[in-house]
Design a protein around this motif. Sequence first.
Motif, short mmCIF file in Angstrom:
data_model
loop_
_atom_site.label_atom_id
_atom_site.label_comp_id
_atom_site.label_asym_id
_atom_site.label_seq_id
_atom_site.Cartn_x
_atom_site.Cartn_y
_atom_site.Cartn_z
N LYS A 210 1.74 -4.02 15.15
CA LYS A 210 2.10 -3.79 16.55
C LYS A 210 1.03 -4.28 17.51
CE LYS A 210 5.13 0.20 15.75
NZ LYS A 210 5.34 1.66 16.02
N GLU A 211 -0.25 -4.08 17.15
CA GLU A 211 -1.34 -4.49 18.04
C GLU A 211 -1.36 -6.01 18.22
OE1 GLU A 211 -2.15 -0.53 16.40
OE2 GLU A 211 -1.58 -2.45 15.49
N THR A 212 -1.06 -6.72 17.14
CA THR A 212 -0.99 -8.19 17.22
C THR A 212 0.12 -8.62 18.15
OG1 THR A 212 -1.81 -8.41 14.95
CG2 THR A 212 -0.67 -10.30 15.90
N TYR A 213 1.29 -8.02 17.99
CA TYR A 213 2.43 -8.39 18.82
C TYR A 213 2.15 -8.11 20.30
CZ TYR A 213 4.47 -7.86 14.14
OH TYR A 213 4.71 -7.92 12.80
N ALA A 214 1.48 -6.99 20.57
CA ALA A 214 1.14 -6.64 21.95
C ALA A 214 0.18 -7.67 22.54
CB ALA A 214 0.52 -5.25 21.99
N SER A 215 -0.76 -8.14 21.74
CA SER A 215 -1.72 -9.14 22.22
C SER A 215 -1.04 -10.48 22.48
CB SER A 215 -2.85 -9.32 21.20
OG SER A 215 -3.60 -8.13 21.08
N ILE A 216 -0.07 -10.83 21.63
CA ILE A 216 0.68 -12.07 21.85
C ILE A 216 1.51 -11.97 23.13
CG2 ILE A 216 2.52 -13.54 20.94
CD1 ILE A 216 1.46 -12.88 18.12
N ARG A 217 2.15 -10.82 23.33
CA ARG A 217 2.93 -10.62 24.57
C ARG A 217 2.04 -10.70 25.80
NH1 ARG A 217 5.28 -6.25 21.60
NH2 ARG A 217 4.13 -4.76 22.90
N ALA A 218 0.80 -10.21 25.67
CA ALA A 218 -0.14 -10.21 26.80
C ALA A 218 -0.86 -11.55 26.95
CB ALA A 218 -1.17 -9.09 26.61
N HIS A 219 -0.54 -12.51 26.07
CA HIS A 219 -1.13 -13.84 26.11
C HIS A 219 -2.64 -13.84 25.84
CE1 HIS A 219 2.74 -15.08 27.65
NE2 HIS A 219 2.62 -14.25 28.67
N THR A 220 -3.12 -12.82 25.15
CA THR A 220 -4.53 -12.81 24.76
C THR A 220 -4.73 -13.38 23.35
OG1 THR A 220 -4.32 -10.52 23.99
CG2 THR A 220 -5.10 -10.87 26.26
N LEU A 221 -3.63 -13.52 22.62
CA LEU A 221 -3.63 -14.22 21.33
C LEU A 221 -2.68 -15.41 21.46
CD1 LEU A 221 -3.43 -11.73 18.29
CD2 LEU A 221 -5.26 -13.33 18.85
N PRO A 222 -3.18 -16.63 21.27
CA PRO A 222 -2.30 -17.79 21.39
C PRO A 222 -1.43 -17.99 20.17
CG PRO A 222 -4.50 -18.49 20.76
CD PRO A 222 -4.57 -16.99 20.99
N VAL A 223 -0.24 -18.53 20.39
CA VAL A 223 0.64 -18.95 19.29
C VAL A 223 0.99 -20.41 19.56
CG1 VAL A 223 2.85 -18.61 18.13
CG2 VAL A 223 1.58 -16.63 18.97
N THR A 224 0.61 -21.29 18.64
CA THR A 224 0.85 -22.71 18.84
C THR A 224 1.64 -23.29 17.68
OG1 THR A 224 -1.08 -23.58 17.64
CG2 THR A 224 -1.45 -22.79 19.90
N ALA A 225 2.08 -24.54 17.87
CA ALA A 225 2.86 -25.23 16.84
C ALA A 225 2.04 -25.53 15.60
CB ALA A 225 3.43 -26.52 17.42
N ALA A 226 0.72 -25.43 15.70
CA ALA A 226 -0.15 -25.70 14.55
C ALA A 226 -0.27 -24.50 13.62
CB ALA A 226 -1.54 -26.11 15.04
N MET A 227 0.35 -23.38 14.02
CA MET A 227 0.27 -22.16 13.21
C MET A 227 1.57 -21.94 12.45
SD MET A 227 -1.42 -19.61 16.04
CE MET A 227 -3.02 -19.94 16.79
N LEU A 228 1.46 -21.67 11.15
CA LEU A 228 2.64 -21.41 10.33
C LEU A 228 3.21 -20.02 10.63
CD1 LEU A 228 1.83 -22.72 6.75
CD2 LEU A 228 3.83 -23.31 8.12
N PRO A 229 4.44 -19.94 11.12
CA PRO A 229 5.05 -18.61 11.31
C PRO A 229 5.45 -18.02 9.97
CG PRO A 229 6.61 -20.34 11.88
CD PRO A 229 5.32 -21.03 11.57
#
Length: 228
Positions: free
Chosen positions: A59-78
């Motif tokens: 949950k903490e990771t998802y919250a950080s992604i929503r807050a844009h403090t953790l980037p998610v890019t095309a170079a990262m494997l989902p």
Amino acid sequence: MAVRSDDRAAVKSKIPQLLLVNTDEPLLPPIIKPKKEDRGYYHSTTATLLCPIKYEAKKETYASIRAHTLPVTAAMLPCFLFPEGHILDQDDMLKDVAKLIFQGPSTALANPGAHRGKQGNAAICGLSSMTPHTIAYIVMQAHFAMTSTATWSNVDGTFNYIDFYWKIVGLFDDSADSKELISFFNHHVFGTTDATDPLRGSSEPIEDEFEIAMRQRAAKHACTIEDF
């Protein structure tokens, strides 16, 4: 553009059901169609699937992604592309999305090779085998359908779908694993593991005129260099 829009709408509508291991069970908490606000990193199932494998799925990771403090890019494997440690494994959701897009929405949960009603995209486009490009297309559509983003854009925050598409294509080579994966999709979309060749059995080989033209151009260029 209209075809891609139709594909997005169909996958968006069907994806909540396709996310389930047992498609007869409800998704909890439910995803309300047709809205997307409760998808992406706002829903535990889609968040887990979209989360890059380099981040801990919590949950903490998802919250950080929503807050844009953790980037998610095309170079990262989902995570949905990395089930059980295997890149682009033979995933139930993706083969269902492939059937939905290329044979029609009613075939998503049907038997391999099933076709119902009007022509699907495969017949319309003359497609008889899946390719790295068509697989990358269904991965891209599945990814977008799981996000909370309402309107398509090539770039969604720090995530670039064009880069993502080409990175998926780049995963394929001449290895047995790549061929096996294409055979897996062919089985489910077309009911066969091989491409359907309309010229199979022809006694005369068909020359590739584009290759001939390229050889002629190369020969002409070589002569020009020698003359110089």
